[in-house]
Design an enzyme around this catalytic site. Sequence first.
Site: not given
Length: 224
Positions: A172-174
């Site tokens: 989700g971060d990327a």
Amino acid sequence: MFKPLTGIKVIDLTYFIAGPGAAKILADWGADVIKVEPVFGDPGRTTGKPMCMPTEDDCNILYNIYNANKRGLSLNLKAEDGKAVLEKILETADVFVTSYRTGALKRLGLDYEAMHARHPHIVWGQINGYGDFGPIKDNPGFDTVAFWARSGAMMDLVEKGTSPVNPLIGFGDATTSCSLAAGICGALYNKAKTGEGCKVMVSLFGQAIWSGSAGVASTQYGDS
């Protein structure tokens, strides 16, 4: 390699994966990115250890995935001399990227309103868990909860009656990194026309809702 952001200077005040990832994309596109870390370093420097990856200074795989192609600087932003150094480099910067929570930024005088007053030329970009509004806007947010759990993606990707998915770390971060990098590029285009910077905000929760928007919409018409 095509580098459309050559000549753009970025100050990167981020940690872990989501914020660093956005600044890394800008660096890959040619921007001169200066990563500013606290004196104890980005806590993301040790994140790879539980995944059996090396975290030594000369071989830190996970950290380098999101921080390669950057220059580095360590500052104590709670000290006046550290703040003075940051202010000096902000004078010639085009972009400021942060993943600090808004409360911490206000205490440091680095929130959008304060920075825009001092440096109206800067494109100010922030990535956080839940955005600017609502009862949980100031909560800390990592991708496992803010992106996967609260959006429902953790359950929507598995068969009914089975356990929630165990998400890949940083997924989700990327994903959200890409949206922040894109928003910053749009703001730079606007700055080229107007000469003035603006605010760009993305959140892990908002990105998850966008990523699952087709499914969210379908539930309003009887899809389960």
